[in-house]
Design an enzyme around this catalytic site. Structure first.
Site, PDB file in Angstrom:
ATOM      1  N   CYS A  41      -1.132  -0.940  -7.798  1.00  0.00           N
ATOM      2  CA  CYS A  41      -0.022  -1.446  -6.994  1.00  0.00           C
ATOM      3  C   CYS A  41       0.248  -2.891  -7.403  1.00  0.00           C
ATOM      4  O   CYS A  41      -0.662  -3.684  -7.612  1.00  0.00           O
ATOM      5  CB  CYS A  41      -0.301  -1.325  -5.500  1.00  0.00           C
ATOM      6  SG  CYS A  41      -0.886  -2.812  -4.706  1.00  0.00           S
ATOM      7  N   GLU A  42       1.531  -3.197  -7.534  1.00  0.00           N
ATOM      8  CA  GLU A  42       1.882  -4.516  -8.051  1.00  0.00           C
ATOM      9  C   GLU A  42       1.726  -5.614  -7.006  1.00  0.00           C
ATOM     10  O   GLU A  42       1.786  -6.783  -7.330  1.00  0.00           O
ATOM     11  CB  GLU A  42       3.300  -4.499  -8.610  1.00  0.00           C
ATOM     12  CG  GLU A  42       4.395  -4.341  -7.585  1.00  0.00           C
ATOM     13  CD  GLU A  42       5.771  -4.261  -8.246  1.00  0.00           C
ATOM     14  OE1 GLU A  42       5.849  -4.028  -9.461  1.00  0.00           O
ATOM     15  OE2 GLU A  42       6.761  -4.437  -7.524  1.00  0.00           O
ATOM     16  N   HIS A  43       1.534  -5.230  -5.768  1.00  0.00           N
ATOM     17  CA  HIS A  43       1.388  -6.256  -4.730  1.00  0.00           C
ATOM     18  C   HIS A  43      -0.038  -6.775  -4.613  1.00  0.00           C
ATOM     19  O   HIS A  43      -0.251  -7.921  -4.238  1.00  0.00           O
ATOM     20  CB  HIS A  43       1.847  -5.710  -3.370  1.00  0.00           C
ATOM     21  CG  HIS A  43       3.261  -5.238  -3.378  1.00  0.00           C
ATOM     22  ND1 HIS A  43       3.674  -4.046  -2.839  1.00  0.00           N
ATOM     23  CD2 HIS A  43       4.371  -5.808  -3.911  1.00  0.00           C
ATOM     24  CE1 HIS A  43       4.980  -3.902  -3.026  1.00  0.00           C
ATOM     25  NE2 HIS A  43       5.421  -4.950  -3.684  1.00  0.00           N
ATOM     26  N   HIS A  44      -1.000  -5.920  -4.898  1.00  0.00           N
ATOM     27  CA  HIS A  44      -2.400  -6.310  -4.713  1.00  0.00           C
ATOM     28  C   HIS A  44      -3.255  -6.101  -5.963  1.00  0.00           C
ATOM     29  O   HIS A  44      -4.432  -6.444  -5.979  1.00  0.00           O
ATOM     30  CB  HIS A  44      -3.021  -5.524  -3.557  1.00  0.00           C
ATOM     31  CG  HIS A  44      -2.266  -5.665  -2.267  1.00  0.00           C
ATOM     32  ND1 HIS A  44      -1.285  -4.782  -1.879  1.00  0.00           N
ATOM     33  CD2 HIS A  44      -2.335  -6.614  -1.302  1.00  0.00           C
ATOM     34  CE1 HIS A  44      -0.787  -5.165  -0.703  1.00  0.00           C
ATOM     35  NE2 HIS A  44      -1.409  -6.276  -0.340  1.00  0.00           N
ATOM     36  N   GLN A  82       4.850   2.950  -5.861  1.00  0.00           N
ATOM     37  CA  GLN A  82       4.918   4.406  -6.024  1.00  0.00           C
ATOM     38  C   GLN A  82       6.364   4.916  -6.106  1.00  0.00           C
ATOM     39  O   GLN A  82       6.666   5.838  -6.858  1.00  0.00           O
ATOM     40  CB  GLN A  82       4.174   5.069  -4.854  1.00  0.00           C
ATOM     41  CG  GLN A  82       4.047   6.583  -5.027  1.00  0.00           C
ATOM     42  CD  GLN A  82       3.248   7.218  -3.899  1.00  0.00           C
ATOM     43  OE1 GLN A  82       2.381   6.580  -3.307  1.00  0.00           O
ATOM     44  NE2 GLN A  82       3.535   8.469  -3.605  1.00  0.00           N
ATOM     45  N   HIS A 125      -3.510   4.814  -1.440  1.00  0.00           N
ATOM     46  CA  HIS A 125      -3.448   3.433  -1.914  1.00  0.00           C
ATOM     47  C   HIS A 125      -4.666   2.668  -1.422  1.00  0.00           C
ATOM     48  O   HIS A 125      -4.855   2.520  -0.215  1.00  0.00           O
ATOM     49  CB  HIS A 125      -2.170   2.767  -1.382  1.00  0.00           C
ATOM     50  CG  HIS A 125      -0.916   3.321  -1.992  1.00  0.00           C
ATOM     51  ND1 HIS A 125      -0.054   2.555  -2.743  1.00  0.00           N
ATOM     52  CD2 HIS A 125      -0.395   4.562  -1.975  1.00  0.00           C
ATOM     53  CE1 HIS A 125       0.954   3.311  -3.163  1.00  0.00           C
ATOM     54  NE2 HIS A 125       0.774   4.534  -2.704  1.00  0.00           N
ATOM     55  N   CYS A 176      -5.109  -0.393  -1.562  1.00  0.00           N
ATOM     56  CA  CYS A 176      -4.721  -1.639  -0.885  1.00  0.00           C
ATOM     57  C   CYS A 176      -4.520  -1.401   0.601  1.00  0.00           C
ATOM     58  O   CYS A 176      -4.644  -2.321   1.401  1.00  0.00           O
ATOM     59  CB  CYS A 176      -3.489  -2.266  -1.522  1.00  0.00           C
ATOM     60  SG  CYS A 176      -1.979  -1.313  -1.368  1.00  0.00           S
TER      61      CYS A 176
HETATM   62 ZN   LIG Z   1      -0.681  -2.811  -2.512  1.00  0.00          ZN
END
Ligand SMILES: [Zn+2]
Length: 189
Positions: A76-79, A117, A145, A147
């Protein structure tokens, strides 16, 4: 040299979280993480069009082709934490078919990048639509996920479902239903 700087960055992170990068168990960790990142993000160096175009065949087949329950792993690109699960990819050809193994490769090329996703789902679908010019494409991803799970954000065991339906899969409910039945493990009647 980029790999070197990933190593340095990891060493920096280790220090910042209060670790000692010199201790035995961690000495090689920056190198390992750098290699691991190289693998987990190798999709940036692969061209999805080349994957597809290298294995296109002209064929008079116009039934649904489904690749079901393909394992995929992404970040995931956020975490920068993993999300992973099963990909289901289907299309109905018009005049071109592609080798089944290339469908799996295509999923991998997009999954081995920093992703969300939803985008992963539409990138796979759009690429097949563009390159195969089929009657339609359907992609359903189900993933967990880390995250969310490791950070306790969502209920445990929750699965995220995303789908992209193009062409006949969008316009014909029956076609979409047939696909969903196949994906859910049923037999088409
Ligand atoms: Zn994430």
């Amino acid at each position: 040299m980029p790999e070197r700087s990933i190593e340095q960055a990891v060493e920096q992170i280790l220090r910042q979280i209060g670790e000692d990068p010199e201790r035995e168990g961690l000495v090689k960790t920056p190198t390992r993480v750098a290699r691991s990142f190289e693998f987990l993000t190798k999709g940036y160096h692969e061209d999805p069009k080349t994957v597809i175009n290298g294995a296109l065949f002209t064929e008079d087949y116009s039934e649904m082709i489904v690749l079901r329950d393909l394992d995929f792993f992404s970040l995931c690109e956020h975490h920068i934490l993993p999300f992973f699960g099963k990909a289901n990819v289907a299309y109905i050809p018009k005049h071109k078919i592609v080798g089944i193994s290339k469908l799996a490769r295509l999923v991998d090329v997009f999954a081995r990048r920093l992703q969300v996703q939803e985008r992963l789902t539409t990138q796979i679908a759009n690429m097949l639509m563009d390159e195969l010019d089929p009657q339609g494409v359907a992609v359903v991803l189900q993933a967990e996920h880390l995250c969310m799970r490791m950070r306790g954000v969502e209920k445990q065991n929750s699965v995220v479902l995303t789908s992209a339906m193009l062409g006949v899969f969008r316009s014909h409910q029956e076609t979409r239903q047939e696909f969903m039945t196949l994906v859910n493990g049923g037999n088409v009647r």
